[in-house]
Design an enzyme around this catalytic site. Sequence first.
Site, PDB file in Angstrom:
ATOM      1  N   ALA A   8     -18.128  35.015  -1.415  1.00 10.08           N
ATOM      2  CA  ALA A   8     -19.483  34.725  -1.895  1.00 10.08           C
ATOM      3  C   ALA A   8     -20.407  34.338  -0.758  1.00 10.08           C
ATOM      4  CB  ALA A   8     -19.419  33.598  -2.933  1.00 10.08           C
ATOM      5  N   ARG A  14     -29.628  43.866  -0.668  1.00 12.85           N
ATOM      6  CA  ARG A  14     -30.182  44.891  -1.556  1.00 12.85           C
ATOM      7  C   ARG A  14     -30.818  44.312  -2.826  1.00 12.85           C
ATOM      8  NH1 ARG A  14     -24.655  48.337  -1.094  1.00 12.85           N
ATOM      9  NH2 ARG A  14     -23.932  46.272  -0.458  1.00 12.85           N
ATOM     10  N   GLN A  73     -18.152  30.739   6.178  1.00 11.05           N
ATOM     11  CA  GLN A  73     -18.120  31.941   7.031  1.00 11.05           C
ATOM     12  C   GLN A  73     -19.477  32.065   7.700  1.00 11.05           C
ATOM     13  OE1 GLN A  73     -18.372  35.682   5.063  1.00 11.05           O
ATOM     14  NE2 GLN A  73     -17.727  36.848   6.856  1.00 11.05           N
ATOM     15  N   GLY A  78     -18.764  40.662   7.460  1.00  7.70           N
ATOM     16  CA  GLY A  78     -18.010  41.599   6.623  1.00  7.70           C
ATOM     17  C   GLY A  78     -16.926  40.917   5.807  1.00  7.70           C
ATOM     18  N   THR A  79     -16.415  41.686   4.826  1.00  6.40           N
ATOM     19  CA  THR A  79     -15.438  41.120   3.886  1.00  6.40           C
ATOM     20  C   THR A  79     -14.115  40.776   4.580  1.00  6.40           C
ATOM     21  OG1 THR A  79     -14.892  43.394   3.264  1.00  6.40           O
ATOM     22  CG2 THR A  79     -16.387  42.194   1.812  1.00  6.40           C
ATOM     23  N   GLY A 140     -16.398  52.022  -2.043  1.00  3.64           N
ATOM     24  CA  GLY A 140     -15.348  52.503  -1.154  1.00  3.64           C
ATOM     25  C   GLY A 140     -14.446  53.467  -1.913  1.00  3.64           C
ATOM     26  N   ASN A 224     -25.078  45.121  -6.579  1.00  2.80           N
ATOM     27  CA  ASN A 224     -25.701  45.087  -5.259  1.00  2.80           C
ATOM     28  C   ASN A 224     -27.218  45.110  -5.343  1.00  2.80           C
ATOM     29  OD1 ASN A 224     -23.232  45.125  -3.716  1.00  2.80           O
ATOM     30  ND2 ASN A 224     -22.994  47.200  -4.471  1.00  2.80           N
ATOM     31  N   ASN A 382     -49.800  10.910 -29.629  1.00  2.00           N
ATOM     32  CA  ASN A 382     -48.687  10.088 -29.143  1.00  2.00           C
ATOM     33  C   ASN A 382     -48.853   9.635 -27.708  1.00  2.00           C
ATOM     34  OD1 ASN A 382     -48.435  12.767 -28.305  1.00  2.00           O
ATOM     35  ND2 ASN A 382     -46.221  12.611 -28.080  1.00  2.00           N
ATOM     36  N   ARG A 436     -62.762   7.537 -41.916  1.00  3.48           N
ATOM     37  CA  ARG A 436     -63.690   8.635 -41.633  1.00  3.48           C
ATOM     38  C   ARG A 436     -65.071   8.219 -42.079  1.00  3.48           C
ATOM     39  NH1 ARG A 436     -61.045  11.831 -46.677  1.00  3.48           N
ATOM     40  NH2 ARG A 436     -62.528  11.150 -48.254  1.00  3.48           N
TER      41      ARG A 436
HETATM   42  C1  UD1 Z   1     -17.153  46.184  -1.219  1.00  3.62           C
HETATM   43  C2  UD1 Z   1     -15.964  47.005  -0.680  1.00  3.62           C
HETATM   44  C3  UD1 Z   1     -15.973  48.376  -1.342  1.00  3.62           C
HETATM   45  C4  UD1 Z   1     -15.911  48.233  -2.846  1.00  3.62           C
HETATM   46  C5  UD1 Z   1     -17.041  47.309  -3.353  1.00  3.62           C
HETATM   47  C6  UD1 Z   1     -16.814  46.985  -4.808  1.00  3.62           C
HETATM   48  C7  UD1 Z   1     -15.617  46.262   1.618  1.00  3.62           C
HETATM   49  C8  UD1 Z   1     -15.785  46.597   3.051  1.00  3.62           C
HETATM   50  N1  UD1 Z   1     -16.075  47.151   0.747  1.00  3.62           N
HETATM   51  O1  UD1 Z   1     -18.326  46.841  -0.803  1.00  3.62           O
HETATM   52  O2  UD1 Z   1     -14.849  49.133  -0.893  1.00  3.62           O
HETATM   53  O3  UD1 Z   1     -16.002  49.507  -3.441  1.00  3.62           O
HETATM   54  O4  UD1 Z   1     -17.051  46.062  -2.639  1.00  3.62           O
HETATM   55  O5  UD1 Z   1     -17.884  46.254  -5.362  1.00  3.62           O
HETATM   56  O6  UD1 Z   1     -15.056  45.231   1.308  1.00  3.62           O
HETATM   57  N2  UD1 Z   1     -19.137  38.965   1.493  1.00  3.62           N
HETATM   58  C9  UD1 Z   1     -18.796  37.842   2.210  1.00  3.62           C
HETATM   59  N3  UD1 Z   1     -18.935  37.877   3.574  1.00  3.62           N
HETATM   60  C10 UD1 Z   1     -19.395  38.957   4.230  1.00  3.62           C
HETATM   61  C11 UD1 Z   1     -19.724  40.106   3.494  1.00  3.62           C
HETATM   62  C12 UD1 Z   1     -19.591  40.085   2.114  1.00  3.62           C
HETATM   63  O7  UD1 Z   1     -18.390  36.831   1.644  1.00  3.62           O
HETATM   64  O8  UD1 Z   1     -19.492  38.886   5.459  1.00  3.62           O
HETATM   65  C13 UD1 Z   1     -19.012  38.916   0.028  1.00  3.62           C
HETATM   66  C14 UD1 Z   1     -20.316  39.206  -0.675  1.00  3.62           C
HETATM   67  O9  UD1 Z   1     -20.998  37.978  -0.948  1.00  3.62           O
HETATM   68  C15 UD1 Z   1     -19.873  39.894  -1.956  1.00  3.62           C
HETATM   69  C16 UD1 Z   1     -18.560  40.551  -1.576  1.00  3.62           C
HETATM   70  O10 UD1 Z   1     -18.126  39.942  -0.379  1.00  3.62           O
HETATM   71  O11 UD1 Z   1     -19.657  38.972  -2.994  1.00  3.62           O
HETATM   72  C17 UD1 Z   1     -18.694  42.060  -1.377  1.00  3.62           C
HETATM   73  O12 UD1 Z   1     -19.643  42.315  -0.368  1.00  3.62           O
HETATM   74  P1  UD1 Z   1     -20.647  43.545  -0.452  1.00  3.62           P
HETATM   75  O13 UD1 Z   1     -21.478  43.541   0.779  1.00  3.62           O
HETATM   76  O14 UD1 Z   1     -21.328  43.576  -1.751  1.00  3.62           O
HETATM   77  O15 UD1 Z   1     -19.612  44.759  -0.333  1.00  3.62           O
HETATM   78  P2  UD1 Z   1     -19.830  46.221  -0.931  1.00  3.62           P
HETATM   79  O16 UD1 Z   1     -20.696  47.001  -0.013  1.00  3.62           O
HETATM   80  O17 UD1 Z   1     -20.224  46.139  -2.350  1.00  3.62           O
HETATM   81 MG    MG Z   2     -20.925  44.651  -3.488  1.00  3.96          MG
END
Ligand code: UD1
Ligand code: MG
Length: 449
Positions: A8, A14, A73, A78-79, A140, A224, A382, A436
């Site tokens: 999160a 977006r 983080q 990235g995830t 993905g 998104n 009131n 009145r």
């Molecule tokens: C991600 C997946 C994609 C999948 C999709 C499903 C990756 C690289 N891609 O893409 O394969 O189809 O979700 O919905 O994982 N987040 C963090 N830190 C970060 C980046 C993101 O905590 O540095 C969190 C975001 O807050 C979000 C989640 O991870 O809740 C997903 O991130 P998002 O950028 O929406 O990934 P997608 O492009 O949707």
């Molecule tokens: Mg997403």
Amino acid sequence: MLAVAVLAAGKGTRMKSDLPKVLQPLAGATLVERVLASCQRLDPARQLLVVGHQAERVQASLAARPELEYVLQQPQNGTGHAVQQLLEPLAGFAGELLVLNGDVPLLREQTLEHLLERHRASGAAVTLLTARLADPTGYGRVIADDTGTVSAIVEHRDCTPEQRTINLINAGIYCFDWARLAEVLPKLRSDNDQGELYLTDTVALLGSAIHLEVADADEINGINDRLQLSQCEAVLQQRLREHWMREGVTFVDPASCSLSDGTRFGRDVIVEPQSHFRGSNQIGDGCRIGPGSLLDNAQLGTGVTVLFSVVNGAQVGDRCAIGPYSQLRPGTRLEADCRVGNFVEIKNSHLDAGCKANHLSYIGDADLGQGVNVGAGTITANYDGVHKHRTLIGSGSKTGANSTLVAPLSLGTGVTVGAGSVITQDVAAGALALGRARQVVKENWPGPA
Ligand code: UD1
Ligand code: MG
């Protein structure tokens, strides 16, 4: 042992919003609240939330949940980078790590239970949720064989034209063997279109991945942008309406009505078009709501009707009739058989059984005994500009049309107030109060020339 991590930390670029994406509301709950709710049945030993963008705001929104552990983080790269932040807090943890995307809010609890069972039975290093979508744009793509073994996940923007035709997508929900994931996490590289560390790349590194396809692709809708937010809202609303229709509620025009998770209906309730329920509502048996009504934290007894009206933070007793065009505001309590009609507003007041306020009134900070008849246009004054004061009206009293009751004021039982009066002093039981100007009539007035 199970740990759950919700990602999160992302900004949600977006969405084009000042609000962090995971705090966007969906049918009255934020995305992250919904994601957390979806895994509670698994009874996780640890619940970690990876936060980053507006972390304090996200944490503050979840202050009522002390069981959550926050992992910061910073920056958000990235995830995969997000999950790398768990290496320290989960050092030595033995068991599965369920990773949930904070922006995938419609998952059913059973689906996650199924995912966990499947993962435990298979012995794979990771089991991920997938779906087949008619339009996989943005997700993905999952490269899998016929046995359900996954070799890689390729992000939409990194796909070759050929890979883009794959319609099996990654839902962003994974069950990992934590020890095996921890070994490959440091090996992630950012050689992709976004220059980020992708959690999805661990799948190829682990070399032992399977997937579980969800039966209902709506469950894995990721949010998104605002369009996807509205699509998820529609899915959720449809689920809620279907649930309550199966429980014996009639919706005359279901698509025109919206519900919240916290709304409970009795049997044989009829919901007419354009009626909306927010927060937690309790609607008793045989009520008729709408058309055109908004109920927000309302408690209704049995057989209540609400027509073109707003009921907000109010309790309404059995068989009361509200509307058309009434507003009941917080702190209002009506006992049984009251009638509140056209253009009447009631706030922070108690009306005992059988009271009537049928036309053009404001009743604020008042206590009415049984069977009081509030004449058209009666106003409780009131507020003296600094403080609010109460008005007490004894049972069986009647106020004439256009009476102004200046609080603090107490009228005894069986009091009559003459039409057009401004009443500033207490009135004893059984009295007639008039305040009145006396009518003056001049005979043979010449009139206009
Ligand atoms: C991600 C997946 C994609 C999948 C999709 C499903 C990756 C690289 N891609 O893409 O394969 O189809 O979700 O919905 O994982 N987040 C963090 N830190 C970060 C980046 C993101 O905590 O540095 C969190 C975001 O807050 C979000 C989640 O991870 O809740 C997903 O991130 P998002 O950028 O929406 O990934 P997608 O492009 O949707
Ligand atoms: Mg997403």
